[in-house]
Scaffold this active site. Sequence first.
Site: not given
Length: 451
Positions: A196-197, A255, A335, A412
């Site tokens: 996820h960018a 994202r 995250s 996460e």
Amino acid sequence: MHTVWFIQKAFSMKWANIACLAPLVTASPLTRSNADSSPNYDGYQVYSVTPTTAQEARDLEKQFSMYHTHPIRDSLSIAIPPEDTASFNSLGLKPRLVNKDLGAYIRSTEKRASYNRLHKRGDLPDLSWFDTYHDYADHLTYWDDLVQAFPENSEKFEIGKSYENRSIYAFHLFGDEKSDYSKSEKPVILWHATVHAREWISTMVIEYLAYQLIKGYKSGDGNVTTFLNYYDFYLVPFHNPDGFLYTQTNDRLWRKNRQPRPTTNSSCIGTDGNRNWKFEWDAEPPEGGSTPNPCGQTYRGLAPGDTPENQALDSLSAKLSATGPGIRSFIDFHSYGQLVLTPYGFSCDPLPESLPRMLEVAGGTAGAIEAASQRNSTYEFGPGCQILYFSTGNSRDHHYAVHNANHSWTMELSPQDEAGGGFILPPEEIWPVVKEQWAGQLWLLNDVWED
């Protein structure tokens, strides 16, 4: 991705109030949440709401389905654009304001420093790298310098191309015996980041883990030397290079990848790489695990595994799992939330037969992270379907079920909630996070030795 910033594992508010949100949602010009744009988020106010039931949470998320959402833990955070704040505050939801200007906050935390390459060629780069975030091009140079500092015990190789034709690289770190990645006779440790960018801290963590492995082996650290002699380490730091670069040039909260979907008659762009894995790609859990809507944040793609980025890593994983002991530990770093998520995400019925052992290792790793934490970090651990939300086509389920990884997790990272910055972790928090994650991996690598 613009009105709702975070929707966390919510137990939301009264349905009467939820229904009242519909006019606000449909009236906002920002409902084109995934069309190409360059938002600055100036004046957006981030609120936190504490809902009460799971059903109400699902109803609320449905109302905001065209917006940027992120379920996590027990609160609901919503970023409201300035033109909608009055309407939002009139709904009687009793929200708590946690950020009065999201755009200003982003600008204050995304400062990036140029890479200082003053170290002698062949030496490890200076640890000041972890003082702040960096441009994508500097990350590529940094990884090249890590390989140059460990020339006899590392290799860089391309595993595929992104949608925009950027190379996706894997890095192999090893000790006294090199093995071909398609014929490995050692247990494999596979680390994977930047799916996820917007989750920049995941990139910094995998870089710190690589740094510590190289430094430890070069300096004769007993633990690290043993690990590199026993395991084969494979690291893929940029699963989604296109999206990551886009967060640095256009939209800090982007994202997905950057793959258009012209056959869907939609102007929306991007597929969620962590909903596109083949295993249970289109499962239908009761709360929904992804969306077929190309404008949604969790858009799963037109077909299982149809993103070039996932195809690249899946090919690597298949080779690593086909010979020798296979993949001992796979971790996909993300995250935020401070969670260690084990399979399954798509369903809690059934759960993996080896779950008790996975939970034992996850709990020990969480404990090691907490013990090393400078910030009193606490990590929750368990199956994703139980402690977070249902997610179909995710990497941990796929690597456990398809590639037979003994331990397959989504990690996460910090912060725990939106009050700590959410996806926009301040640069001063990089050091505490990377250090505690290294402590966690030291514990894990010792514990899974015989699995």
